[in-house]
Design a protein around this motif. Structure first.
Motif, PDB file in Angstrom:
ATOM      1  N   SER A  12     -12.630  24.452 -14.022  1.00  9.57           N
ATOM      2  CA  SER A  12     -12.752  24.149 -12.595  1.00  9.57           C
ATOM      3  C   SER A  12     -13.914  23.204 -12.305  1.00  9.57           C
ATOM      4  O   SER A  12     -13.931  22.538 -11.269  1.00  9.57           O
ATOM      5  N   ARG A  15     -13.091  19.368 -11.804  1.00  5.08           N
ATOM      6  CA  ARG A  15     -12.382  18.862 -10.632  1.00  5.08           C
ATOM      7  C   ARG A  15     -13.089  17.628 -10.081  1.00  5.08           C
ATOM      8  O   ARG A  15     -14.320  17.620  -9.946  1.00  5.08           O
ATOM      9  N   GLN A  26     -17.024  14.128 -11.450  1.00  3.32           N
ATOM     10  CA  GLN A  26     -16.565  15.511 -11.479  1.00  3.32           C
ATOM     11  C   GLN A  26     -17.696  16.404 -10.964  1.00  3.32           C
ATOM     12  O   GLN A  26     -18.857  15.994 -10.909  1.00  3.32           O
ATOM     13  N   ARG A  27     -17.348  17.617 -10.592  1.00  2.00           N
ATOM     14  CA  ARG A  27     -18.390  18.562 -10.166  1.00  2.00           C
ATOM     15  C   ARG A  27     -19.389  18.796 -11.298  1.00  2.00           C
ATOM     16  O   ARG A  27     -20.575  19.011 -11.054  1.00  2.00           O
TER      17      ARG A  27
END
Length: 488
Positions: A12, A15, A26-27
């Protein structure tokens, strides 16, 4: 105060976030950027502190053990790989093991958790872990609170709206609560971008990693110093309206010891590092002589300075803070009354150092120096009750011993507010009275009934019968021979 950085490396975190320009972020990239900012700050201002890097997804991995080499930390951060789902509980167990192996269970530690707020799905997720807290056996307890003093700072690569759209914020707040409320949740304000993440990590630095500069005074000598970690305000429990006590900016010298006060910016002399430095002189003196120096931090707040080696070649000037108050060390007395030997009418150590005024003897006899009854485990209480019953079966020969043990148990029960115990022992004595054989001395029944009645009266809490210093005395009877009346 060592720091453990716990980096979420689950899928996650990959993302994408919308950014102006052609470069895609991305994060994970935002998290790395924020941690790089933190590491650069610590490399400049917290050179003496140790930091460790742990990456986690469904499993956790120690990327960098505790180190002062921030280049190694940044290199490991840039080479971080992506893994599978998030399992925070196992990572927290890993942090607990790492800190205890390196520092034990008494050293305070700061844990910086960097995550996107996606806390996993199904078994192993934070949601599942929190829902099953009360269904756990002893060897599978949740790792919080940590077995060592710790503050947890949660850095969310997400804004508040995103976290509140699910139960992520509630779960993270519960996580801080399980840690005794020690910590804080930081979120990004506005769009997810480099500027927002810099602002968020800037708040963390202001909260937990702001340098503490001070001035060390001793008479006419002074030296600028930096204190690691930053001294925390202290709340005094005994005060009616407790106010946090903090190291003040204007303090006075304590005898031959040292004092410390705060200053906003370091001086040019310290930055240069080439001028004569009182701190270096003091450190060397304490190290060679094996002594400590008293330091005053504020009104009626003291500590001590001493040298401690962390290797064969390196040693640090350490400061330990005492509890606030005029007498933090009872055996030393009031620190404000300490002074040079020359001020005394006669040498308190004698002409040949054959005596010492310390430790001061306490005015009141301490409870641990008295014969008191303590029941830590059930078998201790059971032993004392059985002792009373054994003596009860040997009445009237054991009258004095019986009442001695009975009064000892009575005092302990009153001190603990254990009224049910008094009532329970009274019922046991009444039962013993009914079980006496026909051949028993008549005085035995009278003494058992009398003792049971006195215990029942004491169990009511009536001040007339439950006075702590009152003793139950044997009942006077008309029986002679082996009876209690002849012995009294």
């Amino acid at each position: 105060m060592p720091t453990v950085v716990l980096m979420d490396s689950s899928l996650s975190m990959t993302r994408p976030v919308s950014q102006e320009g052609s470069e895609e972020f991305q994060r994970k990239n935002l998290a790395v950027h924020g941690l790089t900012m933190l590491f650069e700050h610590m490399a400049t201002n917290y050179k003496l502190e140790f930091t460790s890097l742990v990456a986690f997804s469904s499993l956790w991995e120690l990327m960098v053990p505790f180190t002062r080499d921030y280049n190694t930390l940044q290199e490991a951060l840039s080479n971080l790989e992506d893994y599978d789902k998030t399992c925070l509980e196992s990572a927290l167990h890993g942090v607990s093991n790492i800190v205890q192996q390196e520092w034990g269970s008494t050293c305070p530690c700061q844990v910086v958790l960097v995550t996107d707020g996606a806390l996993g799905i199904g078994r192993g997720s934070l949601r599942h872990s929190l829902h099953t807290l009360k269904q756990r056996v002893e060897d599978k307890k949740f790792p919080l609170p940590f077995p060592f003093p710790a503050k947890m700072f949660i850095m969310c690569i997400a804004n508040v709206e995103e976290l509140q759209s699910t139960d992520a914020m509630d779960n993270l707040e519960q996580l801080i609560g399980l840690n005794g409320g020690e910590g804080q949740i930081f979120t990004m304000e506005g769009p997810l971008c480099l500027k927002s993440v810099q602002s968020m990590f800037g708040k963390l630095i202001d909260q937990a990693y702001t340098p503490f500069y001070a001035v060390l005074h001793c008479g006419n000598l002074a030296s600028d110093v930096q204190v690691f970690p930053r001294p925390e305000p202290v709340l005094v429990d005994e005060e009616v309206d407790p106010i946090p006590k903090a190291v003040q900016t204007e303090v006075d010298e304590v005898g031959a010891g040292t004092t410390e006060d705060a200053e906003e910016e370091p001086s040019a002399n310290q930055m240069a590092g080439k001028s004569p430095n009182f701190c270096v002189l003091l450190h060397g003196s304490l190290k060679v002589e094996g002594m400590v120096a008293l330091v005053q931090l504020g009104p009626e707040w003291y500590g001590m300075l001493y040298s401690q080696a962390d290797s064969k070649k390196k040693s640090n000037l350490m400061m330990s803070l005492f509890e606030p108050g005029p007498e933090p060390l009872p055996w030393l007395g009031k620190i404000s009354q300490l002074g040079p030997i020359s001020d005394a009418a006669e040498n308190p150590y004698g002409e040949d150092d054959s005596k010492s005024p310390f430790p001061l003897q306490p005015k009141n006899k301490r409870s641990y120096a008295q014969n008191v009854t303590v029941w830590i485990k059930a078998n201790g209480l059971q032993t004392d009750v059985q002792k009373i019953l054994r003596n009860a079966r040997k009445l009237p020969e054991k009258t004095q011993t019986f009442y001695k043990e009975l009064n000892r148990l009575r005092k302990a029960a009153l001190a603990f507010g254990f009224w049910e115990l008094l009532k329970g022992v009274a019922e046991l004595l009444e039962r013993e009275c009914t079980l006496l054989p026909d051949s028993a001395h008549p005085d035995a029944a009278f003494q058992l009934s009398h003792a049971a009645q006195q215990l029942k009266l004491a169990s009511t809490g009536d001040s007339q019968y439950s006075a702590f210093n009152h003793n139950i005395t044997p009942l006077h009877t008309d029986f002679s021979g082996g009876g209690a009346g002849d012995r009294m």
